[in-house]
Design a protein around this motif. Structure first.
Motif, PDB file in Angstrom:
ATOM      1  N   GLU A  32       0.836  -1.210   0.000  1.00  0.00           N
ATOM      2  CA  GLU A  32       0.000   0.000   0.000  1.00  0.00           C
ATOM      3  C   GLU A  32       0.868   1.256   0.000  1.00  0.00           C
ATOM      4  O   GLU A  32       0.548   2.238  -0.672  1.00  0.00           O
ATOM      5  CB  GLU A  32      -0.934   0.002   1.221  1.00  0.00           C
ATOM      6  CG  GLU A  32      -2.046  -1.019   1.081  1.00  0.00           C
ATOM      7  CD  GLU A  32      -3.075  -0.976   2.223  1.00  0.00           C
ATOM      8  OE1 GLU A  32      -4.092  -1.665   2.096  1.00  0.00           O
ATOM      9  OE2 GLU A  32      -2.843  -0.260   3.217  1.00  0.00           O
ATOM     10  N   LEU A  35       2.061   1.749  -3.476  1.00  0.00           N
ATOM     11  CA  LEU A  35       0.984   2.263  -4.331  1.00  0.00           C
ATOM     12  C   LEU A  35       0.761   3.752  -4.074  1.00  0.00           C
ATOM     13  O   LEU A  35       0.621   4.541  -5.002  1.00  0.00           O
ATOM     14  CB  LEU A  35      -0.312   1.478  -4.066  1.00  0.00           C
ATOM     15  CG  LEU A  35      -0.295   0.031  -4.572  1.00  0.00           C
ATOM     16  CD1 LEU A  35      -1.422  -0.776  -3.946  1.00  0.00           C
ATOM     17  CD2 LEU A  35      -0.398  -0.002  -6.096  1.00  0.00           C
ATOM     18  N   ASP A  58       9.869  -0.810  -4.890  1.00  0.00           N
ATOM     19  CA  ASP A  58       9.052  -0.051  -5.837  1.00  0.00           C
ATOM     20  C   ASP A  58       9.871   1.020  -6.524  1.00  0.00           C
ATOM     21  O   ASP A  58      10.992   1.316  -6.124  1.00  0.00           O
ATOM     22  CB  ASP A  58       7.832   0.560  -5.123  1.00  0.00           C
ATOM     23  CG  ASP A  58       8.199   1.647  -4.135  1.00  0.00           C
ATOM     24  OD1 ASP A  58       8.875   2.623  -4.526  1.00  0.00           O
ATOM     25  OD2 ASP A  58       7.803   1.531  -2.938  1.00  0.00           O
ATOM     26  N   TYR A 177      -4.225  -6.815  -5.018  1.00  0.00           N
ATOM     27  CA  TYR A 177      -3.789  -5.503  -5.493  1.00  0.00           C
ATOM     28  C   TYR A 177      -3.428  -5.531  -6.970  1.00  0.00           C
ATOM     29  O   TYR A 177      -3.592  -4.529  -7.678  1.00  0.00           O
ATOM     30  CB  TYR A 177      -2.676  -4.948  -4.605  1.00  0.00           C
ATOM     31  CG  TYR A 177      -3.286  -4.236  -3.413  1.00  0.00           C
ATOM     32  CD1 TYR A 177      -4.118  -3.145  -3.624  1.00  0.00           C
ATOM     33  CD2 TYR A 177      -3.092  -4.678  -2.118  1.00  0.00           C
ATOM     34  CE1 TYR A 177      -4.744  -2.505  -2.566  1.00  0.00           C
ATOM     35  CE2 TYR A 177      -3.705  -4.048  -1.050  1.00  0.00           C
ATOM     36  CZ  TYR A 177      -4.532  -2.955  -1.284  1.00  0.00           C
ATOM     37  OH  TYR A 177      -5.154  -2.324  -0.239  1.00  0.00           O
ATOM     38  N   PHE A 181      -5.110  -2.877  -9.519  1.00  0.00           N
ATOM     39  CA  PHE A 181      -4.291  -1.916 -10.271  1.00  0.00           C
ATOM     40  C   PHE A 181      -3.675  -2.567 -11.508  1.00  0.00           C
ATOM     41  O   PHE A 181      -2.483  -2.863 -11.524  1.00  0.00           O
ATOM     42  CB  PHE A 181      -3.174  -1.359  -9.374  1.00  0.00           C
ATOM     43  CG  PHE A 181      -3.665  -0.490  -8.250  1.00  0.00           C
ATOM     44  CD1 PHE A 181      -3.751   0.889  -8.407  1.00  0.00           C
ATOM     45  CD2 PHE A 181      -4.035  -1.046  -7.023  1.00  0.00           C
ATOM     46  CE1 PHE A 181      -4.200   1.696  -7.369  1.00  0.00           C
ATOM     47  CE2 PHE A 181      -4.491  -0.243  -5.987  1.00  0.00           C
ATOM     48  CZ  PHE A 181      -4.575   1.134  -6.159  1.00  0.00           C
ATOM     49  N   ILE A 184      -0.350  -1.331 -13.004  1.00  0.00           N
ATOM     50  CA  ILE A 184       0.926  -1.481 -12.306  1.00  0.00           C
ATOM     51  C   ILE A 184       1.464  -2.895 -12.486  1.00  0.00           C
ATOM     52  O   ILE A 184       0.721  -3.875 -12.388  1.00  0.00           O
ATOM     53  CB  ILE A 184       0.745  -1.135 -10.811  1.00  0.00           C
ATOM     54  CG1 ILE A 184       0.407   0.359 -10.707  1.00  0.00           C
ATOM     55  CG2 ILE A 184       1.991  -1.473 -10.007  1.00  0.00           C
ATOM     56  CD1 ILE A 184       0.026   0.815  -9.337  1.00  0.00           C
TER      57      ILE A 184
END
Ligand code: ADP
Ligand code: MG
Length: 569
Positions: A32, A35, A58, A177, A181, A184
């Motif tokens: 999270e 993101l 990330d 997730y 998304f 992504i």
């Protein structure tokens, strides 16, 4: 014992318990954060079911070098700054609790470089205390590595389930997730093995293929993204429902395939689960559940995410509007797109095609590919075209011709659908036709059946049964629904009482059961008039192409396909 202030270390460990319940919670919080940092690529690596190591990398905006330590202090966040912000949260995090909570129960290593800074930071924390800091070269983004989770909290460690279970929780978080998304790129490695990779091209379909496989993906129907909510009334309902739902042909026996996101936040929502299941009303067999990936977008002021420590539950300010919008949008997607199975699909898409019919089409099928064609080539069916009856086949199927080819109709399934709709309508108008028996008939039940009967007695009355207790697990039946007069209503009642001992929707089951027992059977010869009447009635119903159990009532052979078959060889 005297009341005293707890040591800050103990406080942070207690607080961590709320957020960090198991390794998957750590994965969830770190993903999270990635993101929220606008990453376009997120990679998750775990070892030893997440206890030995969790690493989330990330390419997001990173943490400025002057703020890295701060990010590990309790209640420090870059995402909200005043009370008003709490009313309209769009970021996934907002409490500033995750990093300090994780650091309180593990050894954490973070390498981060903020966009616009030339050099990054490497920080090591043990028990929440910084052990080492150095400058570190890396491209913008963040890598958080969590070692030895819960080593100092043996109670938590003991509470963990088997490695396989913890791994599956972790995989579920990343999977959810990845579905939320599609733009992504996600990767998941468990003990060095890559278990998930999504392309990140923005196509939900491609994420669904990676998560559920090609076969499920081929049977997913897109929910048309309608701006402005249900029926375009933006001023009334600014709620948008988007995503994909499985066609009734690929139902599952658990609710584990329902994924809900609200403004892209993965949530558990009983309300949304019920809305979606209701949308499948009459399309799935009892005990079956749909597959769905649904994102609800709504103004953040209309929901509260601050009601649960792990933020997995939301409270809508207008729950009933969200419910209705979701239910209707999904229902519409289903009714518009549930296909009439094409001849070559029958064998792969459905488990119970009529055996004789299959034999008839074997030669037509043999040369065609075995996989189902993509969803887009299936025939949408809102209502039936006008059909002309040609004749009856094996006393079980009605051969009809429509403007776009041949429709072979299963007389029993079709009649079931017609009667099911009729029964439901009669009941809702309290106009069920009742037929008194010439003499009351005794009906005996076993103890289990009696319990079911007692607690659902009123429903049976609403559907036209008149039953009274005669003592000793014996009942007197004085009247039955007119549809079942002259049919085996006693057998039907018994079956119903048995099938419902495990619970379920009674009204629905009675209607299905009544339709099934009163419909014409396979093997019954029908006159031309009877066939025409049945087809005419079928043309009137909302979902002509499946029976109330969710099985197809018909198969379609298009004119083009027929021509193709004849030109083959
Ligand atoms: P929250 O997410 O509720 O703000 P966290 O404890 O999870 O609280 O994170 C604290 C802060 O650290 C965040 O507000 C954010 O500024 C920063 N942060 C954490 N992880 C990342 C990341 N992967 N990329 C950029 N910033 C991050
Ligand atoms: Mg966070």
């Amino acid at each position: 014992m005297p009341v005293k202030v707890l040591d800050p270390k103990i406080v942070s460990r207690i607080a961590a318990g709320e957020v960090v319940e198991r390794p998957a919670s750590v994965v969830k919080e770190l993903v999270e954060n990635s993101l929220d940092a606008n990453a376009s690529q997120i990679s998750v690596e775990v070892r030893g079911s997440g206890v030995s190591l969790i690493r989330v990398t990330d390419n997001g905006v990173g943490i400025p070098s002057g703020e890295v330590e701060l990010a590990f202090d309790r209640y420090t966040t870059s995402k909200i700054s005043n009370l008003g912000d709490l009313e309209s949260i769009l970021s996934l995090g907002f409490r500033g609790e995750a990093l300090p909570s994780i650091a309180a129960v593990a050894r954490v290593d973070i390498v981060t470089c903020a966009v616009g800074e030339s050099v990054g930071t490497h920080l090591i924390l043990a028990d929440g205390v910084v052990e080492n800091r150095e400058s570190y070269g890396r491209s913008p983004g963040t890598t958080v590595t969590v070692h030895n989770l819960f080593r100092k909290v043996p109670a938590r460690l003991k509470f963990l389930k088997s490695k396989a279970t913890e791994n599956s929780h972790i995989a579920n978080v990343v999977t959810q997730y990845a579905l939320a998304f599609p733009e992504i790129k996600f990767a998941l490695f468990i003990d060095g093995r890559q278990t998930l990779r999504t392309p990140g091209n923005g196509q939900l379909m491609d994420s669904v293929i990676e998560v559920y496989g090609v076969e499920v993906a081929q049977n997913m129907l897109e929910i048309k993204n309608r701006d402005g909510g249900w029926e375009g009334r933006a001023e009334v309902s600014p709620i948008r429902v988007a995503g994909m739902v499985g066609s009734p042909a690929i139902s599952r026996s658990s609710r584990g395939y329902l994924s809900f996101f609200v403004n892209h936040r993965w949530v558990n929502s009983r309300l949304l689960a019920r809305a979606v299941e209701e949308a499948y009303h009459g399309l799935l067999m009892q005990g079956k559940h749909p597959i769905a990936v649904i994102n609800i977008s709504l103004p953040p002021q209309q929901m509260d995410v601050n009601i649960h420590p792990t933020k997995t539950e939301v409270k809508f300010s207008n729950g009933h509007i969200v419910f209705t919008t979701a239910q209707k949008t999904v229902r519409r997607a289903l009714l518009e797109q549930v296909p009439v199975p094409k001849i070559e699909e029958v064998a792969t898409a459905y488990t119970s095609p009529p055996p004789l019919g299959q034999a008839l089409w074997t030669s037509a099928k043999s040369g065609s590919p075995t996989t189902s064609p993509p969803v887009s080539s299936q025939t949408p069916m809102v209502s039936l075209p006008i059909l002309r009856v040609i004749g009856q086949l094996f006393s079980s199927y009605i051969i009809t011709e429509g403007n776009d080819g041949l429709y072979l109709i299963d007389q029993h399934a079709a009649h079931e659908r017609v009667l099911f709709e009729k029964i439901k309508q009669q009941r809702s108008q309290q106009g069920v036709e009742v037929q008194g028996l010439l003499e009351p008939v005794t009906f005996e039940v076993n103890p289990e059946q009696e319990e079911v009967l007692k607690s659902n007695y009123q429903k049976l009355v609403e559907f036209g049964f008149s039953i009274e207790s005669f003592g000793d697990r014996t009942y007197l039946v004085r009247a039955v629904p007119a549809l079942l007069y002259n049919k085996d209503w006693a057998g039907m009642l018994r079956e119903l009482l048995d099938s419902l001992s495990g619970g379920g929707d009674w009204a629905e089951s009675i209607a299905i059961s009544m339709a099934c027992h009163s419909a014409v059977r396979a093997g019954q010869i029908l006159t031309n008039d009877e066939m025409r009447e049945l087809i005419r009635q079928l043309e009137q119903v909302a979902i002509p192409n499946t029976c109330p159990h969710g099985r197809p009532t018909m198969i379609h052979l298009g004119l083009r396909q027929l021509e193709k078959e004849f030109r083959r060889s």
